[in-house]
Scaffold this motif. Sequence first.
Motif, mmCIF file in Angstrom:
data_model
loop_
_atom_site.group_PDB
_atom_site.id
_atom_site.type_symbol
_atom_site.label_atom_id
_atom_site.label_comp_id
_atom_site.label_asym_id
_atom_site.label_seq_id
_atom_site.Cartn_x
_atom_site.Cartn_y
_atom_site.Cartn_z
ATOM 1 N N MET A 4 -9.297 -38.176 -24.868
ATOM 2 C CA MET A 4 -9.948 -36.769 -24.552
ATOM 3 C C MET A 4 -11.102 -36.375 -25.463
ATOM 4 O O MET A 4 -11.996 -35.907 -24.953
ATOM 5 C CB MET A 4 -9.053 -35.793 -24.316
ATOM 6 N N PRO A 5 -10.985 -36.462 -26.836
ATOM 7 C CA PRO A 5 -12.215 -36.400 -27.594
ATOM 8 C C PRO A 5 -13.430 -37.299 -27.379
ATOM 9 O O PRO A 5 -14.580 -37.105 -27.121
ATOM 10 C CB PRO A 5 -11.908 -36.808 -28.981
ATOM 11 N N LEU A 6 -13.235 -38.724 -26.893
ATOM 12 C CA LEU A 6 -14.142 -39.429 -26.325
ATOM 13 C C LEU A 6 -14.867 -38.925 -25.239
ATOM 14 O O LEU A 6 -15.990 -39.005 -24.734
ATOM 15 C CB LEU A 6 -13.826 -41.014 -26.188
ATOM 16 N N LEU A 7 -13.931 -38.265 -24.176
ATOM 17 C CA LEU A 7 -14.540 -37.864 -23.031
ATOM 18 C C LEU A 7 -15.500 -36.569 -23.437
ATOM 19 O O LEU A 7 -16.561 -36.510 -22.797
ATOM 20 C CB LEU A 7 -13.272 -37.195 -22.400
ATOM 21 N N GLU A 8 -15.167 -35.828 -24.164
ATOM 22 C CA GLU A 8 -15.790 -34.658 -24.592
ATOM 23 C C GLU A 8 -17.385 -35.133 -25.172
ATOM 24 O O GLU A 8 -18.371 -34.635 -24.911
ATOM 25 C CB GLU A 8 -15.478 -33.842 -25.805
ATOM 26 N N ILE A 9 -17.341 -36.002 -26.020
ATOM 27 C CA ILE A 9 -18.563 -36.795 -26.678
ATOM 28 C C ILE A 9 -19.238 -37.294 -25.435
ATOM 29 O O ILE A 9 -20.604 -37.198 -25.524
ATOM 30 C CB ILE A 9 -18.238 -37.798 -27.606
ATOM 31 N N ARG A 10 -18.760 -38.027 -24.617
ATOM 32 C CA ARG A 10 -19.408 -38.658 -23.553
ATOM 33 C C ARG A 10 -19.939 -37.833 -22.597
ATOM 34 O O ARG A 10 -20.950 -37.846 -21.867
ATOM 35 C CB ARG A 10 -18.619 -39.606 -22.745
ATOM 36 N N LYS A 11 -19.393 -36.666 -22.323
ATOM 37 C CA LYS A 11 -19.949 -35.535 -21.666
ATOM 38 C C LYS A 11 -21.353 -34.922 -22.080
ATOM 39 O O LYS A 11 -22.495 -34.592 -21.509
ATOM 40 C CB LYS A 11 -19.008 -34.102 -21.520
ATOM 41 N N HIS A 12 -21.256 -34.901 -23.604
ATOM 42 C CA HIS A 12 -22.549 -34.250 -24.369
ATOM 43 C C HIS A 12 -23.645 -35.327 -24.045
ATOM 44 O O HIS A 12 -24.862 -35.005 -23.924
ATOM 45 C CB HIS A 12 -22.046 -34.033 -25.762
ATOM 46 N N GLY A 13 -23.118 -36.605 -24.162
ATOM 47 C CA GLY A 13 -24.226 -37.834 -24.159
ATOM 48 C C GLY A 13 -24.677 -38.115 -22.477
ATOM 49 O O GLY A 13 -25.420 -38.932 -22.470
ATOM 50 N N GLY A 14 -24.057 -37.419 -21.629
ATOM 51 C CA GLY A 14 -24.354 -37.842 -20.278
ATOM 52 C C GLY A 14 -23.895 -39.193 -19.628
ATOM 53 O O GLY A 14 -24.770 -39.816 -18.830
ATOM 54 N N MET A 15 -23.034 -39.740 -20.444
ATOM 55 C CA MET A 15 -22.329 -41.130 -20.173
ATOM 56 C C MET A 15 -21.727 -41.212 -18.912
ATOM 57 O O MET A 15 -20.321 -41.182 -18.991
ATOM 58 C CB MET A 15 -21.718 -41.638 -21.296
#
Length: 365
Positions: free
Chosen positions: A244-255
Amino acid sequence: MSAVSDRLPTFPWDKLEPYKKTAAAHPGGIVDLSVGTPVDPVPEQVQKALIDAADSPGYPTVWGTPALRDAITGWLERRLGAREVTHRHVLPVVGSKELVAWLPTQLGLGPGDRVAYPRLAYPTYEVGARLARAEYEVYDDPRDLDPEGLKLLWLNSPSNPTGAVLSQEDLAGIVAWAREHGVLLVSDECYLELGWEADPVSVLHPDVNGGSYDGIVAVHSLSKRSNLAGYRAAFLAGDPAVLMPLLEIRKHGGMMIPAPTQAAMAAALADDEHVRVQHARYESRRTRLREALLAHGFRIDHSEASLYLWSTRGESCWDTVAHLADLGILVAPGDFYGEAGAQHVRVALTATDERIDEAITRLKA
């Protein structure tokens, strides 16, 4: 730019170019068994799902559609024996190589943190540590590592390049060791459905993890099992406290995986028959090519799973590469995967039946 270059090793495949030219000059053409890139058709139902979703003008979601998450959780339970998997236990990613390369950075690792991976391994594990400026080291048995400062432990079963498979008992022992020492364990299982002389087991199986996903994440790809390397389709499964923290990071990065690819992934994961068909294709190629290599004087080590034959003639891997290039056959030198591979070559099964048969003819001539 130079600062980035200083952080990365020399791209190994560039060293193979002269041998590729030699092999390409063979009168019968090159048989390229160096890179494990699929050559067989994308399953029709997967292509249809992609086409049906082609009119996707809006942005896709980073977490994937509910249909895709349902397909992933269903596959995990059906194929891997995972239990009580929810949407919070899964995260689609844009191909597994992207994930491997950037996971240490996305986890916030940096100088002073340690990343460990097998002595013979996919080179991108090292690249990921370098990009994060973390320390990196190799192991024979991860339980022999000093756990101090070790933040990320990579497993790879079935192995690329060797095709070795960790037993259920070893996996359970390593999971227990990692939990005891507070080390995040990430298991690269991209070849899990390609077992030949072994039935690979996932760290997500309750007999391995004791029914808990705490501290473990598995990486899975559709590139090999469904011929979707061109789709960049992969996913993570495991501990929600990591995902879930990876999901938040990837949201910010547009991945985000493109919407049509998400639809194609869902279709591929819902169908097991095309995987059986592809497995049979590779099994036939493997049997024939293995016999020809043995008859030519090779010894094949491990290789009980995955898409490669880990082969040696007891000489420098580059001498073997040159010998086979003279026959018009291109293979990968073992030292691409670590110093321990200096006398082996990795021979891929990912060529058409016609090219595999051509290689066999040349080896037997």
